[in-house]
Design an enzyme around this catalytic site. Structure first.
Site, PDB file in Angstrom:
ATOM      1  N   MET A   1     -17.694 -76.163  42.022  1.00  0.00           N
ATOM      2  CA  MET A   1     -17.222 -75.580  43.357  1.00  0.00           C
ATOM      3  C   MET A   1     -18.868 -76.568  44.136  1.00  0.00           C
ATOM      4  O   MET A   1     -18.602 -77.200  44.907  1.00  0.00           O
ATOM      5  CB  MET A   1     -17.087 -74.655  44.087  1.00  0.00           C
ATOM      6  CG  MET A   1     -15.629 -74.497  43.641  1.00  0.00           C
ATOM      7  SD  MET A   1     -14.805 -72.738  44.836  1.00  0.00           S
ATOM      8  CE  MET A   1     -14.968 -71.426  43.524  1.00  0.00           C
TER       9      MET A   1
ATOM     10  N   GLU B   1     -22.167 -77.838  45.368  1.00  0.00           N
ATOM     11  CA  GLU B   1     -22.662 -78.731  44.802  1.00  0.00           C
ATOM     12  C   GLU B   1     -24.586 -78.315  45.979  1.00  0.00           C
ATOM     13  O   GLU B   1     -24.841 -77.846  46.789  1.00  0.00           O
ATOM     14  CB  GLU B   1     -22.478 -79.984  45.801  1.00  0.00           C
ATOM     15  CG  GLU B   1     -21.321 -80.643  44.993  1.00  0.00           C
ATOM     16  CD  GLU B   1     -21.087 -81.785  45.822  1.00  0.00           C
ATOM     17  OE1 GLU B   1     -19.680 -82.500  45.052  1.00  0.00           O
ATOM     18  OE2 GLU B   1     -21.516 -82.682  46.875  1.00  0.00           O
TER      19      GLU B   1
ATOM     20  N   GLU C   1     -11.682 -63.487  44.234  1.00  0.00           N
ATOM     21  CA  GLU C   1     -12.965 -63.677  43.842  1.00  0.00           C
ATOM     22  C   GLU C   1     -13.615 -62.184  44.751  1.00  0.00           C
ATOM     23  O   GLU C   1     -14.891 -62.404  43.959  1.00  0.00           O
ATOM     24  CB  GLU C   1     -13.190 -65.435  44.040  1.00  0.00           C
ATOM     25  CG  GLU C   1     -14.258 -65.970  43.523  1.00  0.00           C
ATOM     26  CD  GLU C   1     -15.722 -66.350  44.128  1.00  0.00           C
ATOM     27  OE1 GLU C   1     -16.473 -66.845  44.270  1.00  0.00           O
ATOM     28  OE2 GLU C   1     -14.587 -67.234  44.451  1.00  0.00           O
TER      29      GLU C   1
ATOM     30  N   ARG D   1     -37.328 -37.032  32.006  1.00  0.00           N
ATOM     31  CA  ARG D   1     -38.333 -37.302  32.858  1.00  0.00           C
ATOM     32  C   ARG D   1     -39.402 -36.249  32.502  1.00  0.00           C
ATOM     33  O   ARG D   1     -38.924 -35.566  34.079  1.00  0.00           O
ATOM     34  CB  ARG D   1     -38.519 -38.574  33.324  1.00  0.00           C
ATOM     35  CG  ARG D   1     -40.164 -38.884  34.101  1.00  0.00           C
ATOM     36  CD  ARG D   1     -40.901 -39.312  33.099  1.00  0.00           C
ATOM     37  NE  ARG D   1     -42.192 -40.058  33.591  1.00  0.00           N
ATOM     38  CZ  ARG D   1     -43.485 -40.852  32.732  1.00  0.00           C
ATOM     39  NH1 ARG D   1     -43.181 -40.627  31.420  1.00  0.00           N
ATOM     40  NH2 ARG D   1     -44.490 -40.983  33.693  1.00  0.00           N
TER      41      ARG D   1
ATOM     42  N   HIS E   1     -36.976 -44.407  39.210  1.00  0.00           N
ATOM     43  CA  HIS E   1     -37.633 -44.468  38.157  1.00  0.00           C
ATOM     44  C   HIS E   1     -38.917 -44.466  37.775  1.00  0.00           C
ATOM     45  O   HIS E   1     -40.047 -44.891  36.745  1.00  0.00           O
ATOM     46  CB  HIS E   1     -37.037 -45.402  37.180  1.00  0.00           C
ATOM     47  CG  HIS E   1     -36.081 -45.594  36.624  1.00  0.00           C
ATOM     48  ND1 HIS E   1     -34.442 -45.234  37.415  1.00  0.00           N
ATOM     49  CD2 HIS E   1     -35.762 -45.704  35.182  1.00  0.00           C
ATOM     50  CE1 HIS E   1     -33.639 -45.134  36.652  1.00  0.00           C
ATOM     51  NE2 HIS E   1     -34.170 -45.252  34.889  1.00  0.00           N
TER      52      HIS E   1
ATOM     53  N   GLY F   1     -18.900 -66.515  48.822  1.00  0.00           N
ATOM     54  CA  GLY F   1     -19.644 -66.600  50.274  1.00  0.00           C
ATOM     55  C   GLY F   1     -20.705 -65.630  50.551  1.00  0.00           C
ATOM     56  O   GLY F   1     -20.821 -64.497  49.923  1.00  0.00           O
ATOM     57  N   THR F   2     -21.381 -66.199  51.101  1.00  0.00           N
ATOM     58  CA  THR F   2     -22.476 -65.203  51.509  1.00  0.00           C
ATOM     59  C   THR F   2     -21.825 -64.091  52.272  1.00  0.00           C
ATOM     60  O   THR F   2     -21.012 -63.923  53.386  1.00  0.00           O
ATOM     61  CB  THR F   2     -24.006 -66.179  52.640  1.00  0.00           C
ATOM     62  OG1 THR F   2     -23.504 -66.540  53.435  1.00  0.00           O
ATOM     63  CG2 THR F   2     -24.364 -66.813  51.830  1.00  0.00           C
TER      64      THR F   2
END
Length: 385
Positions: free
Chosen positions: A126, A128, A248, A274, A344, A370-371
């Site tokens: 889609m 470009e 989507e 840790r 971490h 889509g943002t």
């Protein structure tokens, strides 16, 4: 709270996928990460496992299951393991809905058996260069030949996930000029054979994250596409894209939720192992508070995703619902993964640790599909604003 989205069949599928990842992905993932791509043969294995055929109708070699839940489980397990499986998510999650809804019987007979087996891998093109989220502004053209037997495709696409290894690509192209009162008119979908003369795969893009996913630039120079490979009706492509965007965007939301859940798992394991100042990092109040806060956010994201999946399966998921889910879950994931990386310490910045890769992989969730700024626009419009 007990999760009620999945039944025994779904959980059996989860066990199968988890075992498959342990046997067929984890031993090789470092090689894939270094190479920036999964081997083509891996998709055959996914096909043999039946992953690609779950939602493919039985008459074309699939299981005929009409539900998004198995796809959601696959995403959850992939992220739980801290791995990536290339462009397979686009193959099933983005391309299959178009084929099921728009392909003719003849097209389904040609494509879907190979789709299910992993023998014909699909991608969708889609975006470009220079257009971004403005799909109506695309410049790629497909002109019908004088004898009406084929289209002549010219143009370029970018950010195409799965573009390097794809055998067929659903290309969005202009088959007519836009109308003055409707700039979305004139876009069509063509299923292009990547072996066609004039079809070219350009750079495999060097991305911040999703390193094992082959994302490429594509170019088309007088590529002949038979009219038999037009998907759906001519000039109606933009409306087709809009119909599939909710799924989507929900997929992105589910993936983001799964990444956030995985980040908590990685941080919990790391802080328990840790030792600092003679005791586990997990024993400090700050660690407990941070992980507890992250857990609360992920619980909320899980509820949003589960509600969205049920709505999608029921056919009631609206564009605004999907936009809201994507906005919320991707923002939650960004916060949670950042906080889990912080726990971490310096090791969170080292790619050897899954939290570092997860941090990089997660960032694109707020951009593609889509943002998140576009998601806010969709939600606001639905509110009557």
């Amino acid at each position: 709270m007990q999760r009620t989205l999945y039944n025994d069949d779904h959980e059996a599928f989860r066990k199968t996928i988890r075992a498959f990842i342990e046997a067929e992905v984890l031993p090789y993932h470092e090689q894939w990460y270094a190479a920036g791509i999964v081997p083509r043969e891996f998709y055959y294995k996914l096909g043999e496992l039946g992953v690609f055929g779950i939602e493919v109708p039985e008459e074309y070699g699939g299981a005929g299951v009409d539900s998004f839940k198995f796809e959601a489980i696959l995403m959850e397990e992939v992220h739980r393991a801290g791995v990536s499986v290339g462009g397979s998510g686009v193959h099933v999650g983005l391309c299959l809905p178009y084929l099921k809804k728009l392909a003719t019987v003849e097209q389904k007979q040609r494509w879907l058996p190979g789709f299910a087996a992993g023998e014909i891998m699909f991608a969708i093109a889609m975006t470009e260069p220079g257009t971004g989220s403005d799909l109506a502004g695309m410049k790629t053209t497909a002109k019908l030949s004088e004898d009406g037997t084929h289209y002549v495709l010219n143009g370029a696409k970018t950010f195409i996930t799965g573009g390097v290894l794809a055998d067929r690509v659903i290309v969005c192209a202009r088959t007519a000029a836009p109308r003055e009162d409707d700039r979305r008119f004139g876009i069509s979908l063509l299923v292009v054979d990547t072996a066609s003369e004039g079809y070219s795969v350009g750079r495999k893009l060097d991305k911040l994250g999703l390193r094992t996913s082959d994302t490429a630039e594509l170019s088309f120079t007088d590529v002949k596409v038979p009219v038999e490979d037009l998907l759906g009706e001519e000039h109606r492509g933009f409306s087709y894209l809009g119909q599939n965007l909710p799924q989507e965007r929900l997929s992105i939301a589910v993936g983001a939720y799964a990444q956030a859940a995985a980040a908590i798992r990685f941080a919990k394991e790391y802080t328990q192992q840790r030792n600092v100042f003679g005791k586990p990092v997990a024993s400090f109040q700050n660690t407990k508070f941070e992980l507890a806060a992250c857990r609360a956010e992920v619980d909320a994201a899980e509820a949003v995703c589960d509600r969205g999946i049920e709505a999608l399966d029921a056919g009631t998921l609206t564009p605004a619902d999907a936009a809201s889910a994507k906005l919320f879950c991707t923002e939650v994931a960004a916060r949670v993964i950042d906080r889990c990386l912080q726990l971490h310490g310096g090791y969170g910045f080292i790619n050897e640790y899954p939290i570092a890769r997860l941090y990089a992989d997660n960032r694109v969730n707020r951009i593609y599909g889509g943002t998140n700024e576009i998601m806010k626009t969709i939600i606001a419009k639905d509110m009557g604003l």
